[in-house]
Design a protein around this motif. Sequence first.
Motif, PDB file in Angstrom:
ATOM      1  N   LYS A  10     -34.725 -16.504 -52.454  1.00 11.99           N
ATOM      2  CA  LYS A  10     -36.098 -16.753 -52.478  1.00 11.99           C
ATOM      3  C   LYS A  10     -36.616 -18.025 -52.495  1.00 11.99           C
ATOM      4  CE  LYS A  10     -37.308 -12.663 -55.333  1.00 11.99           C
ATOM      5  NZ  LYS A  10     -37.920 -12.096 -56.710  1.00 11.99           N
ATOM      6  N   ALA A  11     -35.965 -18.954 -52.108  1.00 16.51           N
ATOM      7  CA  ALA A  11     -36.243 -20.570 -51.976  1.00 16.51           C
ATOM      8  C   ALA A  11     -35.100 -21.254 -51.318  1.00 16.51           C
ATOM      9  CB  ALA A  11     -36.105 -20.935 -53.311  1.00 16.51           C
ATOM     10  N   PHE A  12     -35.479 -22.317 -50.755  1.00 13.31           N
ATOM     11  CA  PHE A  12     -34.603 -23.162 -49.998  1.00 13.31           C
ATOM     12  C   PHE A  12     -34.833 -24.660 -50.525  1.00 13.31           C
ATOM     13  CE2 PHE A  12     -38.354 -23.139 -47.298  1.00 13.31           C
ATOM     14  CZ  PHE A  12     -38.171 -24.217 -46.797  1.00 13.31           C
ATOM     15  N   MET A  13     -34.009 -25.464 -50.271  1.00 17.44           N
ATOM     16  CA  MET A  13     -33.992 -26.913 -50.888  1.00 17.44           C
ATOM     17  C   MET A  13     -34.359 -27.918 -49.807  1.00 17.44           C
ATOM     18  SD  MET A  13     -31.186 -29.202 -53.055  1.00 17.44           S
ATOM     19  CE  MET A  13     -30.773 -27.818 -53.953  1.00 17.44           C
ATOM     20  N   LEU A  14     -35.331 -28.784 -50.223  1.00 14.62           N
ATOM     21  CA  LEU A  14     -35.725 -29.820 -49.443  1.00 14.62           C
ATOM     22  C   LEU A  14     -35.183 -31.379 -49.999  1.00 14.62           C
ATOM     23  CD1 LEU A  14     -39.549 -28.904 -48.984  1.00 14.62           C
ATOM     24  CD2 LEU A  14     -37.954 -29.000 -47.218  1.00 14.62           C
ATOM     25  N   TYR A  15     -34.604 -32.004 -49.215  1.00 16.25           N
ATOM     26  CA  TYR A  15     -34.069 -33.115 -49.740  1.00 16.25           C
ATOM     27  C   TYR A  15     -34.969 -34.268 -49.841  1.00 16.25           C
ATOM     28  CZ  TYR A  15     -29.664 -30.291 -49.727  1.00 16.25           C
ATOM     29  OH  TYR A  15     -28.691 -29.426 -49.897  1.00 16.25           O
ATOM     30  N   LYS A  16     -34.740 -35.248 -50.510  1.00 18.83           N
ATOM     31  CA  LYS A  16     -35.637 -36.477 -50.476  1.00 18.83           C
ATOM     32  C   LYS A  16     -35.353 -37.321 -49.267  1.00 18.83           C
ATOM     33  CE  LYS A  16     -35.913 -36.698 -55.726  1.00 18.83           C
ATOM     34  NZ  LYS A  16     -35.593 -37.459 -56.899  1.00 18.83           N
ATOM     35  N   ASP A  17     -34.321 -37.473 -48.771  1.00 12.51           N
ATOM     36  CA  ASP A  17     -33.796 -38.052 -47.550  1.00 12.51           C
ATOM     37  C   ASP A  17     -34.660 -37.745 -46.479  1.00 12.51           C
ATOM     38  OD1 ASP A  17     -31.912 -39.366 -49.319  1.00 12.51           O
ATOM     39  OD2 ASP A  17     -30.158 -38.182 -48.782  1.00 12.51           O
ATOM     40  N   ASP A 163     -16.597 -24.259 -59.250  1.00 15.16           N
ATOM     41  CA  ASP A 163     -16.574 -24.260 -57.684  1.00 15.16           C
ATOM     42  C   ASP A 163     -18.203 -24.450 -57.224  1.00 15.16           C
ATOM     43  OD1 ASP A 163     -14.124 -23.657 -57.979  1.00 15.16           O
ATOM     44  OD2 ASP A 163     -14.321 -21.695 -57.502  1.00 15.16           O
ATOM     45  N   LYS A 164     -19.226 -23.810 -57.763  1.00 19.91           N
ATOM     46  CA  LYS A 164     -20.425 -24.498 -57.319  1.00 19.91           C
ATOM     47  C   LYS A 164     -20.844 -25.666 -57.325  1.00 19.91           C
ATOM     48  CE  LYS A 164     -25.318 -22.671 -57.994  1.00 19.91           C
ATOM     49  NZ  LYS A 164     -26.168 -21.883 -58.689  1.00 19.91           N
ATOM     50  N   ASP A 165     -20.271 -26.451 -58.597  1.00 18.57           N
ATOM     51  CA  ASP A 165     -20.752 -27.571 -58.853  1.00 18.57           C
ATOM     52  C   ASP A 165     -19.984 -28.713 -57.582  1.00 18.57           C
ATOM     53  OD1 ASP A 165     -22.291 -27.171 -60.950  1.00 18.57           O
ATOM     54  OD2 ASP A 165     -20.611 -27.296 -62.565  1.00 18.57           O
ATOM     55  N   LYS A 166     -18.684 -28.350 -57.529  1.00 20.72           N
ATOM     56  CA  LYS A 166     -17.941 -28.911 -56.414  1.00 20.72           C
ATOM     57  C   LYS A 166     -18.603 -28.794 -54.985  1.00 20.72           C
ATOM     58  CE  LYS A 166     -13.312 -28.824 -58.419  1.00 20.72           C
ATOM     59  NZ  LYS A 166     -12.029 -28.036 -58.388  1.00 20.72           N
ATOM     60  N   GLU A 171     -22.074 -31.373 -50.720  1.00 18.68           N
ATOM     61  CA  GLU A 171     -23.053 -31.275 -49.808  1.00 18.68           C
ATOM     62  C   GLU A 171     -23.916 -32.551 -49.929  1.00 18.68           C
ATOM     63  OE1 GLU A 171     -25.133 -27.716 -50.944  1.00 18.68           O
ATOM     64  OE2 GLU A 171     -23.831 -26.399 -49.982  1.00 18.68           O
ATOM     65  N   LYS A 172     -23.804 -33.036 -51.388  1.00 19.13           N
ATOM     66  CA  LYS A 172     -24.663 -34.238 -51.517  1.00 19.13           C
ATOM     67  C   LYS A 172     -24.054 -35.502 -50.762  1.00 19.13           C
ATOM     68  CE  LYS A 172     -26.527 -33.100 -55.926  1.00 19.13           C
ATOM     69  NZ  LYS A 172     -26.646 -33.543 -57.425  1.00 19.13           N
ATOM     70  N   LYS A 173     -22.517 -35.722 -50.567  1.00 20.29           N
ATOM     71  CA  LYS A 173     -21.956 -36.592 -49.920  1.00 20.29           C
ATOM     72  C   LYS A 173     -22.258 -36.462 -48.413  1.00 20.29           C
ATOM     73  CE  LYS A 173     -18.245 -37.018 -53.134  1.00 20.29           C
ATOM     74  NZ  LYS A 173     -16.856 -37.039 -53.349  1.00 20.29           N
ATOM     75  N   LYS A 174     -22.398 -35.206 -48.069  1.00 17.71           N
ATOM     76  CA  LYS A 174     -22.856 -34.932 -46.655  1.00 17.71           C
ATOM     77  C   LYS A 174     -24.197 -35.555 -46.066  1.00 17.71           C
ATOM     78  CE  LYS A 174     -19.499 -31.173 -45.633  1.00 17.71           C
ATOM     79  NZ  LYS A 174     -19.342 -29.677 -45.430  1.00 17.71           N
ATOM     80  N   GLY A 177     -24.317 -39.102 -46.231  1.00 23.19           N
ATOM     81  CA  GLY A 177     -23.711 -39.639 -44.687  1.00 23.19           C
ATOM     82  C   GLY A 177     -24.835 -39.414 -43.769  1.00 23.19           C
ATOM     83  N   THR A 178     -25.420 -38.513 -43.793  1.00 23.43           N
ATOM     84  CA  THR A 178     -26.570 -38.143 -42.910  1.00 23.43           C
ATOM     85  C   THR A 178     -27.577 -39.171 -43.121  1.00 23.43           C
ATOM     86  OG1 THR A 178     -25.938 -35.809 -42.959  1.00 23.43           O
ATOM     87  CG2 THR A 178     -28.177 -36.412 -42.086  1.00 23.43           C
ATOM     88  N   ALA A 179     -28.193 -39.517 -44.287  1.00 19.76           N
ATOM     89  CA  ALA A 179     -29.100 -40.541 -44.589  1.00 19.76           C
ATOM     90  C   ALA A 179     -28.828 -41.743 -43.917  1.00 19.76           C
ATOM     91  CB  ALA A 179     -29.379 -40.479 -46.017  1.00 19.76           C
ATOM     92  N   GLU A 180     -27.685 -42.031 -43.817  1.00 22.09           N
ATOM     93  CA  GLU A 180     -27.321 -43.403 -43.270  1.00 22.09           C
ATOM     94  C   GLU A 180     -27.551 -43.365 -41.835  1.00 22.09           C
ATOM     95  OE1 GLU A 180     -23.263 -44.167 -44.426  1.00 22.09           O
ATOM     96  OE2 GLU A 180     -23.586 -44.306 -46.409  1.00 22.09           O
ATOM     97  N   SER A 181     -27.566 -42.378 -41.193  1.00 19.62           N
ATOM     98  CA  SER A 181     -27.599 -42.162 -39.695  1.00 19.62           C
ATOM     99  C   SER A 181     -28.871 -41.545 -39.542  1.00 19.62           C
ATOM    100  CB  SER A 181     -26.290 -41.742 -39.010  1.00 19.62           C
ATOM    101  OG  SER A 181     -26.000 -40.378 -39.554  1.00 19.62           O
ATOM    102  N   VAL A 182     -29.986 -41.708 -40.099  1.00 18.83           N
ATOM    103  CA  VAL A 182     -31.096 -41.244 -39.776  1.00 18.83           C
ATOM    104  C   VAL A 182     -31.803 -41.486 -38.448  1.00 18.83           C
ATOM    105  CG1 VAL A 182     -33.719 -40.920 -40.528  1.00 18.83           C
ATOM    106  CG2 VAL A 182     -31.900 -40.907 -42.316  1.00 18.83           C
TER     107      VAL A 182
END
Length: 278
Positions: A10-17, A163-166, A171-174, A177-182
């Motif tokens: 029922k939901a999806f995530m929006l990132y601050k980046d 496993d979910k936390d890992k 995903e946060k690390k990925k 890395g995406t934020a560095e190449s916006v």
Amino acid sequence: MAKNFHTDNKAFMLYKDWEDIFQALDSSEEIGELVMALFAYAKRGETPKLSGGTKIAFLMMRAAIERDGIAWEETCAQRSKCGKKGGRPKKSDESGNTDEKAEQTAASADNAEEKPQGINDTAEKPKAFSQTKRFSEKAKKADKDIDIDKDKDTDIDIDTDKDKDKAIDKEKKKDAGTAESVVRSFGTHKNIMLTSEQYNELESRCRSVGLSLESYISKLSQWLFSKGKHCTDPYRIISGWLDDDSKRKAAAKPKNKQGCDLSWYDDFAMNVDLSKFL
């Protein structure tokens, strides 16, 4: 039945980046178009037709939504598998005896009524006591096994959470890395899409050879706009232009020539003895 994150979540995530990506768009119409495209993909799996910077931004955000959705599906599948494990304890009567124990007690009562006279009932008590004790030990063992199964299920849930936390950390690390190449838009018509890393690299190369990166960007932006075309890799084109111009500039640079110092001739002319030539 397997879960589908498009229809069941029922939901999806929006990132601050993503704020930088929204700010890079030209107008509020493009921002609204991008937001509706994200909802269409997250809810129904649809990929709307977009163009320019809006399309590039949607592709980046769609990848993050898909990663989150797959992780959610795997978590649901593991929890469903764990829920199928474990057993249900047997029902007990009001006296606390299990169904098996109640049946054994009733059978012993029937046998006692059918015994002929003259048989010592006292001699049977140790046997009945030993049976009762054996049944009690079985009931305790069954309860112990149930507790062990519950502990195993709890361990499985804990491992699932780990496993979910890992997965979330990964995903946060990925995303970092995406934020560095916006991707940002450059040029007169805002149609040159470069990452911060690509822009800084090209600017450093231009500065080292005395050239202007803005002139290259403006040139490519104007040409694409006049032709009505879209460039998928402006970094490669500008980099090629920069290499060619650097080579031409190095070839056209004049070589250092040896100077002719005639100061010695002045001294010679002033001090020469002309009598030797007469």
